[in-house]
Design a protein around this motif. Structure first.
Motif: not given
Length: 313
Positions: A277-299
Protein backbone atom coordinates in the motif's frame (compact mmCIF):
# COMPACT_ATOMS: atom_id res chain seq x y z
CA UNK A 1 0.75 24.88 36.36
CA UNK A 2 -0.25 24.82 32.67
CA UNK A 3 1.58 28.09 32.13
CA UNK A 4 4.68 26.68 33.87
CA UNK A 5 4.58 23.60 31.64
CA UNK A 6 4.40 25.87 28.61
CA UNK A 7 7.47 27.77 29.81
CA UNK A 8 9.40 24.52 30.25
CA UNK A 9 8.52 23.41 26.72
CA UNK A 10 9.46 26.83 25.35
CA UNK A 11 12.89 26.65 26.98
CA UNK A 12 13.59 23.14 25.66
CA UNK A 13 12.38 24.11 22.19
CA UNK A 14 14.47 27.28 22.00
CA UNK A 15 17.68 25.47 23.01
CA UNK A 16 16.90 22.60 20.62
CA UNK A 17 16.67 25.10 17.77
CA UNK A 18 19.62 27.36 18.58
CA UNK A 19 21.91 24.63 20.05
CA UNK A 20 24.11 26.95 22.20
CA UNK A 21 22.76 30.03 23.97
CA UNK A 22 23.94 32.26 26.79
CA UNK A 23 21.49 33.25 29.52
CA UNK A 24 21.39 36.75 28.03
CA UNK A 25 20.47 35.38 24.60
CA UNK A 26 17.80 33.17 26.12
CA UNK A 27 16.33 36.15 27.97
CA UNK A 28 16.23 38.22 24.77
CA UNK A 29 14.36 35.44 22.97
CA UNK A 30 12.07 35.12 25.98
CA UNK A 31 11.17 38.82 25.83
CA UNK A 32 10.22 38.40 22.15
CA UNK A 33 7.94 35.45 22.92
CA UNK A 34 4.27 35.87 23.73
CA UNK A 35 4.74 34.06 27.05
CA UNK A 36 6.89 36.75 28.66
CA UNK A 37 4.28 39.55 28.74
CA UNK A 38 7.29 41.87 28.34
CA UNK A 39 8.96 40.74 31.58
CA UNK A 40 12.48 39.33 31.92
CA UNK A 41 13.18 35.70 32.77
CA UNK A 42 15.00 35.99 36.12
CA UNK A 43 18.22 33.98 36.39
CA UNK A 44 16.96 32.11 39.45
CA UNK A 45 13.72 31.22 37.65
CA UNK A 46 15.74 30.04 34.65
CA UNK A 47 17.75 27.63 36.81
CA UNK A 48 14.57 26.42 38.52
CA UNK A 49 13.13 25.70 35.07
CA UNK A 50 16.27 23.69 34.19
CA UNK A 51 15.76 21.52 37.28
CA UNK A 52 12.06 21.01 36.53
CA UNK A 53 12.81 20.07 32.91
CA UNK A 54 15.27 17.44 34.14
CA UNK A 55 12.63 15.96 36.48
CA UNK A 56 9.69 16.09 34.06
CA UNK A 57 11.26 15.35 30.68
CA UNK A 58 14.57 13.74 31.69
CA UNK A 59 16.28 16.41 29.57
CA UNK A 60 19.53 17.88 30.86
CA UNK A 61 20.29 21.51 30.00
CA UNK A 62 23.99 21.87 30.75
CA UNK A 63 26.29 24.88 30.77
CA UNK A 64 29.56 25.13 28.84
CA UNK A 65 31.65 27.18 31.26
CA UNK A 66 34.56 27.31 28.85
CA UNK A 67 32.57 28.72 25.96
CA UNK A 68 30.96 31.89 27.22
CA UNK A 69 28.69 30.15 29.73
CA UNK A 70 26.39 28.95 27.00
CA UNK A 71 23.64 26.42 27.60
CA UNK A 72 22.98 23.33 25.54
CA UNK A 73 20.97 20.08 25.67
CA UNK A 74 23.10 17.19 26.85
CA UNK A 75 22.91 14.10 24.62
CA UNK A 76 20.62 15.66 21.95
CA UNK A 77 20.76 12.45 19.89
CA UNK A 78 18.91 10.64 22.68
CA UNK A 79 16.20 13.31 22.67
CA UNK A 80 15.82 13.32 18.89
CA UNK A 81 15.57 9.53 18.90
CA UNK A 82 12.66 9.57 21.35
CA UNK A 83 9.61 9.91 19.09
CA UNK A 84 7.12 10.32 21.95
CA UNK A 85 8.97 13.15 23.69
CA UNK A 86 9.55 14.85 20.35
CA UNK A 87 5.88 14.62 19.49
CA UNK A 88 4.83 16.02 22.86
CA UNK A 89 7.38 18.84 22.75
CA UNK A 90 6.59 19.78 19.15
CA UNK A 91 2.84 19.71 19.76
CA UNK A 92 3.04 21.84 22.90
CA UNK A 93 5.49 24.25 21.25
CA UNK A 94 2.95 24.96 18.51
CA UNK A 95 0.22 25.33 21.14
CA UNK A 96 2.43 27.84 22.96
CA UNK A 97 2.72 29.94 19.81
CA UNK A 98 -1.01 29.82 19.12
CA UNK A 99 -1.91 30.82 22.68
CA UNK A 100 0.70 33.58 22.70
CA UNK A 101 -0.29 35.06 19.35
CA UNK A 102 -3.99 35.07 18.50
CA UNK A 103 -3.10 35.93 14.89
CA UNK A 104 -2.15 32.28 14.44
CA UNK A 105 -5.62 31.02 15.31
CA UNK A 106 -7.08 29.33 12.26
CA UNK A 107 -3.77 29.65 10.39
CA UNK A 108 -2.36 26.27 11.45
CA UNK A 109 -4.23 23.24 10.16
CA UNK A 110 -3.85 19.94 11.98
CA UNK A 111 -4.62 16.48 10.64
CA UNK A 112 -7.26 15.09 12.94
CA UNK A 113 -6.87 11.61 14.40
CA UNK A 114 -10.54 10.62 14.64
CA UNK A 115 -10.12 7.28 16.38
CA UNK A 116 -9.57 6.05 19.88
CA UNK A 117 -9.74 9.27 21.93
CA UNK A 118 -12.32 7.73 24.25
CA UNK A 119 -9.98 4.95 25.39
CA UNK A 120 -6.56 6.62 25.42
CA UNK A 121 -6.55 7.64 29.09
CA UNK A 122 -7.85 4.26 30.27
CA UNK A 123 -5.25 2.35 28.29
CA UNK A 124 -2.33 4.62 29.21
CA UNK A 125 -3.27 4.24 32.90
CA UNK A 126 -3.39 0.46 32.48
CA UNK A 127 0.02 0.46 30.77
CA UNK A 128 1.51 2.59 33.53
CA UNK A 129 0.12 0.37 36.31
CA UNK A 130 0.40 -3.00 34.49
CA UNK A 131 -3.36 -3.55 34.83
CA UNK A 132 -5.34 -6.06 32.78
CA UNK A 133 -8.32 -4.82 30.74
CA UNK A 134 -11.46 -6.58 29.54
CA UNK A 135 -12.41 -5.26 26.09
CA UNK A 136 -15.25 -5.78 23.65
CA UNK A 137 -13.75 -5.67 20.18
CA UNK A 138 -15.18 -5.66 16.67
CA UNK A 139 -12.42 -6.44 14.18
CA UNK A 140 -12.51 -5.08 10.65
CA UNK A 141 -14.61 -7.34 8.45
CA UNK A 142 -15.84 -9.40 11.42
CA UNK A 143 -19.62 -10.08 11.57
CA UNK A 144 -19.77 -9.87 15.37
CA UNK A 145 -17.78 -8.59 18.30
CA UNK A 146 -15.83 -10.57 20.89
CA UNK A 147 -14.98 -9.86 24.52
CA UNK A 148 -11.68 -10.88 26.12
CA UNK A 149 -8.87 -9.81 28.43
CA UNK A 150 -5.73 -8.04 27.23
CA UNK A 151 -2.49 -7.03 28.92
CA UNK A 152 -1.64 -3.67 27.29
CA UNK A 153 2.08 -3.20 26.55
CA UNK A 154 2.44 -0.36 24.04
CA UNK A 155 0.47 2.32 22.21
CA UNK A 156 1.24 3.24 18.63
CA UNK A 157 -0.26 5.73 16.18
CA UNK A 158 -0.05 5.01 12.44
CA UNK A 159 -1.78 6.86 9.59
CA UNK A 160 -4.29 8.66 11.81
CA UNK A 161 -5.25 5.62 13.88
CA UNK A 162 -4.29 4.60 17.44
CA UNK A 163 -3.40 0.99 18.23
CA UNK A 164 -2.60 -0.91 21.41
CA UNK A 165 -0.10 -3.79 21.32
CA UNK A 166 -1.12 -6.27 23.98
CA UNK A 167 -0.54 -9.79 25.22
CA UNK A 168 -3.66 -11.94 24.89
CA UNK A 169 -3.88 -14.19 28.00
CA UNK A 170 -6.49 -16.53 26.50
CA UNK A 171 -4.51 -17.51 23.43
CA UNK A 172 -1.27 -17.53 25.41
CA UNK A 173 -2.73 -20.02 27.90
CA UNK A 174 -4.16 -22.09 25.05
CA UNK A 175 -0.77 -22.25 23.33
CA UNK A 176 0.87 -23.29 26.61
CA UNK A 177 -1.63 -26.16 26.99
CA UNK A 178 -0.98 -27.29 23.42
CA UNK A 179 2.78 -27.12 23.98
CA UNK A 180 3.35 -24.46 21.32
CA UNK A 181 6.49 -22.37 21.55
CA UNK A 182 6.61 -19.51 22.07
CA UNK A 183 3.33 -19.71 23.94
CA UNK A 184 2.83 -15.99 24.45
CA UNK A 185 0.54 -14.36 21.89
CA UNK A 186 0.77 -10.62 21.23
CA UNK A 187 -1.86 -8.87 19.13
CA UNK A 188 -2.47 -5.40 17.73
CA UNK A 189 -5.87 -3.84 18.35
CA UNK A 190 -7.21 -0.64 16.77
CA UNK A 191 -8.66 1.64 19.43
CA UNK A 192 -11.54 2.74 17.20
CA UNK A 193 -12.68 -0.91 16.99
CA UNK A 194 -12.97 -1.19 20.78
CA UNK A 195 -16.63 -0.93 21.77
CA UNK A 196 -16.19 -1.19 25.54
CA UNK A 197 -13.43 -1.37 28.15
CA UNK A 198 -13.69 -2.59 31.73
CA UNK A 199 -10.99 -2.75 34.37
CA UNK A 200 -10.65 -6.29 35.72
CA UNK A 201 -8.69 -5.28 38.82
CA UNK A 202 -6.03 -7.85 37.94
CA UNK A 203 -2.38 -6.96 37.56
CA UNK A 204 0.05 -8.57 35.14
CA UNK A 205 3.81 -8.91 34.95
CA UNK A 206 5.40 -7.28 31.94
CA UNK A 207 7.38 -9.93 30.06
CA UNK A 208 10.86 -8.49 29.85
CA UNK A 209 11.75 -10.72 26.90
CA UNK A 210 9.14 -9.00 24.70
CA UNK A 211 10.92 -6.61 22.34
CA UNK A 212 8.68 -4.16 20.49
CA UNK A 213 11.37 -3.44 17.88
CA UNK A 214 11.74 -7.17 17.22
CA UNK A 215 7.95 -7.55 17.08
CA UNK A 216 7.69 -5.01 14.24
CA UNK A 217 11.06 -5.77 12.63
CA UNK A 218 10.76 -5.55 8.87
CA UNK A 219 7.12 -4.46 9.09
CA UNK A 220 5.45 -1.33 7.79
CA UNK A 221 2.76 0.25 9.89
CA UNK A 222 1.15 -2.14 12.38
CA UNK A 223 0.76 -5.29 10.31
CA UNK A 224 2.79 -7.95 12.10
CA UNK A 225 3.94 -10.95 10.11
CA UNK A 226 5.89 -14.17 10.63
CA UNK A 227 7.16 -13.98 7.04
CA UNK A 228 10.87 -13.68 6.38
CA UNK A 229 12.43 -10.28 5.84
CA UNK A 230 13.31 -9.82 2.18
CA UNK A 231 15.68 -7.51 0.36
CA UNK A 232 13.60 -5.26 -1.89
CA UNK A 233 14.84 -2.76 -4.45
CA UNK A 234 12.61 0.06 -5.65
CA UNK A 235 13.08 2.51 -8.52
CA UNK A 236 12.06 6.11 -7.81
CA UNK A 237 11.29 7.98 -11.03
CA UNK A 238 11.59 11.67 -11.89
CA UNK A 239 12.37 13.75 -8.79
CA UNK A 240 10.64 11.46 -6.32
CA UNK A 241 13.99 10.37 -4.88
CA UNK A 242 14.16 13.72 -3.08
CA UNK A 243 10.85 12.94 -1.38
CA UNK A 244 12.14 9.55 -0.18
CA UNK A 245 15.38 11.07 1.04
CA UNK A 246 13.44 13.44 3.27
CA UNK A 247 10.69 10.97 4.27
CA UNK A 248 11.81 7.30 3.96
CA UNK A 249 9.25 4.58 3.29
CA UNK A 250 10.87 2.41 5.97
CA UNK A 251 13.66 2.72 8.52
CA UNK A 252 15.78 0.24 6.53
CA UNK A 253 15.86 2.51 3.46
CA UNK A 254 19.24 2.78 1.75
CA UNK A 255 20.05 4.66 -1.45
CA UNK A 256 21.98 2.49 -3.92
CA UNK A 257 22.48 4.37 -7.18
CA UNK A 258 21.13 6.94 -9.60
CA UNK A 259 20.96 6.30 -13.35
CA UNK A 260 19.18 7.74 -16.39
CA UNK A 261 15.89 6.17 -15.31
CA UNK A 262 15.86 7.30 -11.69
CA UNK A 263 17.22 6.38 -8.26
CA UNK A 264 17.25 2.87 -6.79
CA UNK A 265 16.53 2.39 -3.10
CA UNK A 266 16.95 -0.77 -1.02
CA UNK A 267 14.71 -1.99 1.80
CA UNK A 268 14.71 -4.97 4.13
CA UNK A 269 11.04 -5.61 4.82
CA UNK A 270 8.41 -8.29 5.13
CA UNK A 271 5.93 -8.61 2.22
CA UNK A 272 2.96 -7.24 4.14
CA UNK A 273 -0.05 -5.51 2.63
CA UNK A 274 0.98 -2.22 4.25
CA UNK A 275 4.27 -2.20 2.37
CA UNK A 276 2.48 -2.72 -0.95
CA UNK A 277 0.00 0.00 0.00
CA UNK A 278 2.91 2.36 0.73
CA UNK A 279 4.26 1.69 -2.78
CA UNK A 280 0.82 2.04 -4.38
CA UNK A 281 0.20 5.32 -2.57
CA UNK A 282 3.03 6.89 -4.59
CA UNK A 283 1.41 5.94 -7.90
CA UNK A 284 3.59 5.68 -10.99
CA UNK A 285 6.58 7.25 -9.24
CA UNK A 286 7.74 3.98 -7.66
CA UNK A 287 8.38 0.53 -9.10
CA UNK A 288 9.47 -2.61 -7.26
CA UNK A 289 12.42 -4.09 -9.18
CA UNK A 290 13.06 -7.19 -7.08
CA UNK A 291 12.34 -9.76 -5.79
CA UNK A 292 10.21 -11.21 -8.55
CA UNK A 293 7.69 -12.57 -6.03
CA UNK A 294 6.87 -9.05 -4.82
CA UNK A 295 6.71 -7.74 -8.38
CA UNK A 296 4.12 -10.43 -9.04
CA UNK A 297 2.05 -9.29 -6.07
CA UNK A 298 2.11 -5.72 -7.38
CA UNK A 299 1.22 -6.97 -10.86
CA UNK A 300 -1.87 -8.74 -9.52
CA UNK A 301 -2.92 -5.68 -7.52
CA UNK A 302 -2.53 -3.31 -10.47
CA UNK A 303 -4.28 -5.82 -12.75
CA UNK A 304 -7.32 -5.76 -10.47
CA UNK A 305 -7.19 -1.97 -10.40
CA UNK A 306 -7.19 -1.90 -14.20
CA UNK A 307 -10.19 -4.21 -14.23
CA UNK A 308 -12.05 -1.86 -11.88
CA UNK A 309 -11.37 1.23 -13.99
CA UNK A 310 -12.00 -0.51 -17.33
CA UNK A 311 -15.58 -1.44 -16.38
CA UNK A 312 -17.11 1.84 -17.56
CA UNK A 313 -14.73 2.73 -20.38
Amino acid sequence: MANLFGRYVWLVDIIRRYKYLSYEQINQLWLKSGLSYGEDLPLRTFHNHRKAIKDIFDIYINCDNNNGYRYFIDDPEHLEGDSLRNWLLDSYSVLNHIQADKKLEGRIIFENIPSGHLWLTTITDAIRQNKELFITYQGFGKPKNNSFEIEPYYLKVVTRRWYVIARNPYYSQLNAKLGKSPSDVYRVYALDRILKIEETGNSFVLHKDFNIDKFFEGCCGVTNSHADIERVTVMAYDNFADYLRSLPLHSSQKELETNDNGTIFEYHVKPTIEFFQAILAKGEQLEILEPESMRNVMWNITKRLMEYYNRKR
